[in-house]
Each structure stands twice: as structure tokens, then as C-alpha cells.
Design an enzyme around this catalytic site. Structure first.
Site, short mmCIF file in Angstrom:
data_model
loop_
_atom_site.label_atom_id
_atom_site.label_comp_id
_atom_site.label_asym_id
_atom_site.label_seq_id
_atom_site.Cartn_x
_atom_site.Cartn_y
_atom_site.Cartn_z
N TYR B 101 0.84 -1.19 0.00
CA TYR B 101 0.00 0.00 0.00
C TYR B 101 0.88 1.25 0.00
O TYR B 101 1.87 1.31 0.72
CB TYR B 101 -0.89 -0.01 1.25
N GLU B 189 -3.62 7.46 -3.85
CA GLU B 189 -3.48 6.16 -3.20
C GLU B 189 -3.24 5.07 -4.25
O GLU B 189 -3.90 5.06 -5.28
CB GLU B 189 -4.78 5.87 -2.44
#
Lengths: 335, 381
Positions: B101, B189
Site C-alpha cells: 500500500y 493512493e
């Protein structure tokens, strides 16, 4: 007594020839604020409502000895207006403008700090010390002089709370809207610290809203550093959850910024939270009475409190020269 | 403002971040055509502004063209958390070895963009953050200096052991930060950032939110707004310069200022009612705004009473009153209106409003209670 603005406040209005700038320059003057000039590049030498207009903030400061600036320019120019004010030696910059990009504010925040100046806002109604000075757009007629400090993230909701206080004969030392944006120059803790140090302020009303963790941090500050009572209000109890920013929003703050979390954080440290703005005055009176009886009944405790306060004063005293050192670049900054 | 994954990937690709090949389709025939061009197994991904698409079945693997057609047909028109899917992204399916991530968000507390990475990426990242926060690594970036390469390397080394992959990930983090800054994002993101068996590091998902305040100087990004995927009433409100959020109650609210609007809704709830919406007419007091606000609210069939609460500062009560009269004449509301106007030019406003049938109140609590009572009375047209 008051915080940040008083009879010594000399204000210049950046964007004075605009619709909002000219209207509110006049309103401020009518209230009794010492509005010494305005700035609009290219309009120097003219006058707006009898207030002289200058081409630059530097020129205005040179000729008027202004120490405070209020910004009404459009969002695309607001950050530049802040830099200009600070570079000209202004010590208090109040930015009313709504819609300033957050990433621009990040840079501006650190620059203004490094120069030893203070920013209030952006996207805020400004600051008023009743009967002394008003810088911004708060309606002066709803305020009265008195012992309560008001600090708020909101605009019209602040008026509602001030009006409720005034109607209940609870006047104010200073009322300040710190702004609703993510990145603001002055936060709750800064304001609470100033109210704590202001002798005339006996209690503080703090109006928060959902989002972020500023209220939680203020609660922690209250627990550790404050002797004066706070009454809280949090807007957004009924806001639907789920308006959030991807995963990162939840990860970064550890909390979700809901009203429930905030109210719990405030209650935990002994700050009562009103359900309606109308409940605020009653809670303030109760808090003031409690503080009085506490002072009468337990003189010992009070001594402890004074000691604590004395200790804190020392800390601030130590900090002060450091601050002025940091602000050497703006050594001529007018206070 | 939110943009879709396929749009975010276009921005990523422009910024030099490796993303899988793909394009967006609105029909299953188009989907098959794109899959054919890719010439390998594909992913069919619903393009909606909501998280948890995968868990809702909106992301599927298609081994061949027939599967691509079937899945595209199924996903197009699907309802995900109340949003209808009208676009699917057809993208090359990658061989996934690991999932990490990477995210960047503005942090109001530290007053900096904060970069977060975790080697435990994927759909359960929030659970990872809650249960094993030690697996999330954060780096606040000094906004005046920007991200330094050593910081990007440090973060990348939390994700991978292999130095080649560390370098690739550091490069991606650096480029992601540049994208974040360049387009006035409030969030970027990559979840997940994957490694392939061949050692490649690729962003197979992309999410970007844009700071609304930055849109005036981000024309290209602003043009990416997908009006079809937003509530039409919210679009109309935005175009009329109002902030509006639809809720499920029966008391319509028109207020000036976001804080006061929320406080008004809170009080409606506090006294046992349910607000039908959040609506802030903002600081200026153009009567037209009040008309637009009324139009939007009266269209909601749930609304049984409208509560107007104005505390005049910059907003002048007489302007709002003129707007109310205009709305009365044009829209002929069949539900009762409860009005509280206080502050600037309040007396003028009262005179203007004599022309119409209204319930008045002086305090916020009073009008809220009145509106709730009126909404409860069985209402017949």
C-alpha cells in the site's frame, strides 16, 4: 483586556476596492476599529470611504504604521497577499477569503511561522474584542464586553453562540473564528493558550465541528494546561457517516472525526458540551459559579493552581525571547 | 472532488508511474474489443465513486473474451452501495506476487502531506492499520522542501528486500508525490502496488481525490468530473453555488453557513425530528440561491416542512426574504415554511415576508420545534 486585537490595533485592508473589502472596511471603521489604510495594486493614491489606498502593503506599513492586515482578495491571490503582509512586517494577518488551495496553505503556514507573525484563517469570520476593535466580518452589534472568550471553527454558528451569550448578559473579551479549512494559521490550542493567559477572560466557549482531531487535541491541552473552564459545542451530530477520504483518512488520524468521538473526548476531561447553542450560556454560568466556589472553598487548591500558573508563566517567558529570535528576519515587526 | 480509477491511472501514467494497459468501456461489446486489443486475460472493474468495489463483486477476472463479455454485461448496471455502474475499466490482469500500500494525504494535525506505506496492502488495509499499526510506515514531508529521495528510499525499503525493487518503488513514491502536488490532490493512493514474478513493480489500482479549492487552476482535472455518477440534486446545488447533501428525513433545511447548518440539523434530531438534507446557501445572499435551494428541497417527496434559519452577517436577511417570496410565487409550496431570520436587515425582511403565509420564530430552538410539529401533522393536499 482581550487577546490579539485591541485599541492599539492598526488595520490595513488588502483588497479594499473589492465588493467585500470596501463594505467591511466601512463596517470595521464604524465599529471603532482603527482602519488606517487599504491596499489594491494600481489604485494607490485613491480613497475608499475616506480610507487611503496604497499600491503595496510595504508602502502602507511605512506610511501608516499598520500592525494588522485583513485579507478580502479572491482565492487565487490570497496566499500571495499573506506573504506580502508578512514580508512588510505585519504581525497579525487575518484572512477572510474562502477557497484557498490547501497545498498552498501548507507552504504559507511554515513561512508565516518562521517570520514570527500570526495568521488567523483562511476561510474565517475574523476576530473581535468588543468595544475595542473588530478585524473581519463578525457583526459587531451582537457582541458585548465581558469575561468570556469565544473560539470557533465556524462562522454563522459563532454568531449564534455569541448572541446567546450576549442575551444572557455574558459579554466577551474576544471572539475569534479560526476558520473551517484543513490548514489554518491559528488553531484551538493557540487560542486557548492566549485566553488562559488573558486576565480578563474567566471562561472560554469552544465551538468545534466534525472532521479532523483538533477538538481532541484541545481537550488534551485543557487537561494538562488550563485552569479556566471551557464550555464546548460540536456541530455535526446528525451528519451521516461515510463521507470520508479513501483508506488514508481513517489510517492517518486513528479516529474518524465524528461528533460522538469529539464530545466524548471533551466530556472525558471535564468539558461540558451543549446540545443547542441556547444551552451554552447556562453552562457557562454554571462553570463560572463552580470556579468561584472552588476558589473560595479550597484556598489550598488555588495556591496549587497559582503555582502551576506561575510555572507555566516561566515556560512562556523562556519561550518569548526564542520567538523574537526566530522572527529576526522581521525584526521590525510591529506589535 | 473524486475521479474514477481509469482517470487516476491516466494521470499516473502521465506522471511516469507504471500502470497496466487498459481502457474504459460503457458496453459489453466495447469491453470485448478492448480485451481483444490487450490480448491477454483481463480484469473487469466497475468505475464508481465508492470503496469496497471488489467486495461487492464489481471487480472480476476474465480468462478469455467470452468471460470479459459476460462480466462486463453483469457489472454494467450493477448497483454498488446505491451507485449504478455505467462504466467498466478493462485492464490487463497482472500476475501478483506481493501486494503493498502507498498513500499520500494532507494531514491537518502535522500540517504536512504524509506518505504512508505498508507491505500488507490490499483490500484489508484499514484492518491492518487498526489491528497491526506497526505494519504502517509514515513519513511527513516538509512542504517547503518537498520529498527528498532518501525519504522515498527509506519508505520503499519498508516494502521490499530486493534493492532493484526498492529503487523502483522509491521512484514510484517520488513520482506519486509529484503527481499529488501538481494536481492539487488531497489524496492519492495505490492499493495495491504489486510485484510480479518477473520483478516488476506496478500500480494496479489508483485513487485520487482533488482539493475542491484547487480546481480553479486544475482545468484538465476539473473536466474529469463525472456528472452521471453524482446525485443530480447535488449537481444542481453545486452549479447554483450551494452545498447540499441529501438525507432521509422529512424536514427540509435551508441555512447560511456550514456550521450553523449542521447545528440546525442536530437540533432537529435533538427534538425528535429527522432532517431531509444539509443545505448551506453560503455567505452571499443572492435571492436566486434561495429559489434554487427551495426548488431542490421541494422536489423531495419526503419533505413535510421546510425550515429556513438565517443568521445575517454578510448575508442580508432582506435578500433572503426576497428569495423566499420568489420561491413562493414560482414554486407554490404545499408544505409549511418555518422561518427565522435574524441579524442584518431583519426588519426589512419581515416586511417583505408579510406578503406570504409563513410561520415565524425568534430563536433557533423555537423554529425547530415548530417545524417538527408541522411535519408531524398529517398533511393533505
Amino acid at each position: 483586556m482581550s487577546i490579539l486585537v485591541n485599541k492599539k490595533t492598526k488595520v490595513i485592508v488588502q483588497g479594499i476596492t473589492g465588493r467585500d473589502g470596501s463594505f467591511h472596511a466601512e463596517q470595521m471603521k464604524k465599529y471603532g476599529t482603527d482602519v488606517v489604510g487599504g491596499v489594491t495594486p494600481g489604485k494607490g493614491g485613491t480613497k475608499v470611504n475616506g480610507i487611503p489606498v496604497f499600491d503595496s502593503v510595504a508602502e502602507a506599513v511605512l506610511k501608516t504604521k499598520a500592525n494588522t492586515s485583513v485579507i478580502y482578495v479572491p482565492p487565487a491571490f490570497a496566499v500571495d497577499a499573506m506573504y506580502e503582509a508578512v514580508d512588510a512586517g505585519i504581525s497579525l494577518v487575518v484572512c477572510i477569503t474562502e477557497g484557498v488551495p490547501a497545498n498552498e496553505m501548507l507552504k504559507a503556514f511554515y513561512y508565516i511561522k518562521s517570520q514570527g507573525a500570526r495568521l488567523i484563517g483562511p476561510n474565517c469570520p475574523g476576530i473581535i474584542s468588543p468595544e475595542l476593535s473588530k478585524v473581519g466580518i463578525l457583526p459587531g452589534n451582537i457582541c458585548r464586553k465581558g469575561p468570556i472568550g469565544v473560539v470557533s471553527r465556524s462562522g454563522t454558528l459563532t454568531y449564534e453562540a455569541i448572541w446567546a451569550l450576549t442575551c444572557a448578559n455574558l459579554g466577551q473579551t474576544t471572539c475569534m473564528g479560526i476558520g473551517g479549512d484543513q490548514i489554518i494559521g491559528t488553531n484551538f490550542i493557540d487560542a486557548l493558550q492566549m485566553f488562559e493567559e488573558d486576565k480578563a477572560t474567566k471562561a472560554v466557549v469552544m465551538i468545534g465541528e466534525i472532521g479532523g482531531t483538533d477538538e481532541e487535541e484541545a481537550a488534551e491541552f485543557f487537561r494538562k494546561k488550563m485552569t479556566k473552564p471551557i464550555v464546548g459545542f460540536i456541530a455535526g451530530r446528525s451528519a451521516p457517516p461515510g463521507k470520508r477520504m479513501g483508506h488514508a483518512g481513517a489510517i492517518i488520524s486513528g479516529g474518524t472525526g465524528t461528533a460522538k468521538e469529539k464530545i466524548e473526548a471533551l466530556n472525558r476531561v471535564g468539558i461540558p458540551v451543549a446540545a443547542s447553542p441556547n444551552e451554552i450560556p447556562g453552562m457557562v454560568k454554571e462553570a463560572l459559579d463552580k470556579a468561584k466556589t472552588k476558589a473560595k472553598k479550597a484556598p489550598k487548591k488555588r495556591t496549587v493552581g497559582t503555582k502551576k500558573a506561575a510555572k507555566r508563566k516561566k515556560v512562556t517567558a523562556r519561550k518569548t525571547p526564542k520567538k523574537s529570535k526566530a522572527g529576526k528576519a522581521g525584526a521590525k515587526r510591529r506589535k | 472532488m473524486k475521479i474514477h480509477e481509469y482517470q487516476a491511472k491516466e494521470i499516473f501514467a502521465e506522471g511516469g508511474i507504471p500502470v497496466p494497459m487498459g481502457r474504459v468501456a460503457t458496453t459489453s461489446a466495447e469491453a470485448v474489443q478492448i480485451a481483444e486489443e490487450i490480448g491477454r486475460p483481463v480484469m473487469v472493474k466497475a468505475q464508481v465513486h465508492v470503496g469496497g468495489r471488489g467486495k461487492a463483486g464489481g471487480i472480476q477476472y476474465a480468462e478469455n473474451l467470452e468471460a470479459a463479455r459476460v462480466w462486463a454485461q453483469k457489472i454494467l448496471g450493477m448497483d454498488i452501495k446505491g451507485l449504478k455502474v455505467s462504466k467498466v475499466l478493462i485492464t490487463e490482469a497482472a500476475d501478483i506476487l506481493t501486494e503493498s500500500y502507498v498513500g499520500i494525504i494532507i494531514d491537518r494535525a502535522t500540517k504536512a502531506p504524509v506518505i504512508m506505506v505498508s507491505p500488507a496492502g490490499g483490500i484489508d488495509i484499514e484492518e491492518v492499520a487498526a489491528k497491526t499499526p506497526e505494519k504502517i510506515f509514515k513519513q511527513a514531508v516538509d512542504p517547503t522542501l518537498g520529498l527528498r529521495s532518501y525519504q522515498a528510499r527509506d519508505l520503499a525499503s519498508k516494502l521490499y528486500k530486493d534493492i532493484k525493487q526498492v529503487r523502483k518503488a522509491a521512484d514510484i513514491i517520488m513520482k506519486l508525490y509529484n503527481v499529488y502536488w501538481k494536481i492539487d490532490a488531497s489524496l492519492v493512493e495505490i492499493n495495491p502496488l504489486i510485484t510480479t514474478p518477473q520483478g516488476e513493480v506496478i500500480a494496479i489500482d489508483a485513487k485520487i481525490n482533488i482539493d475542491d479549492n484547487g480546481l480553479y487552476r486544475q482545468k484538465a482535472v476539473a473536466a474529469m468530473r463525472d456528472l452521471d455518477s453524482e446525485d443530480p440534486a447535488e449537481v444542481e446545488a453545486r452549479e447554483g453555488d450551494l452545498s447540499f447533501v441529501k438525507l432521509t428525513g422529512n424536514i427540509g433545511c435551508i441555512v447560511n453557513g456550514a456550521g450553523l447548518a449542521m447545528a440546525t440539523m442536530d437540533l432537529v434530531k435533538h427534538y425528535g425530528g429527522e432532517p431531509a438534507n444539509f443545505l448551506d446557501i453560503g455567505g452571499s445572499s443572492n435571492p436566486q440561491k434561495v429559489l434554487t435551494a427551495m426548488r431542490i428541497i421541494l422536489r423531495d417527496p419526503n419533505v413535510r416542512a421546510v425550515l429556513i434559519n438565517i443568521f445575517g452577517g454578510i448575508t442580508r436577511c432582506d435578500d433572503v426574504a426576497n428569495g423566499i417570496v420568489m420561491a413562493y410565487e414560482e414554486l407554490k409550496p404545499e408544505v409549511p415554511l418555518v422561518v427565522r431570520l435574524t441579524g442584518t436587515n431583519e426588519d426589512k425582511a419581515r416586511k417583505i415576508l408579510k406578503a406570504v403565509d409563513l410561520k415565524f420564530g425568534d430563536t433557533l430552538d423555537e423554529v425547530v420545534k415548530k417545524a417538527i410539529k408541522l411535519a408531524e401533522i398529517e398533511y393533505t393536499v
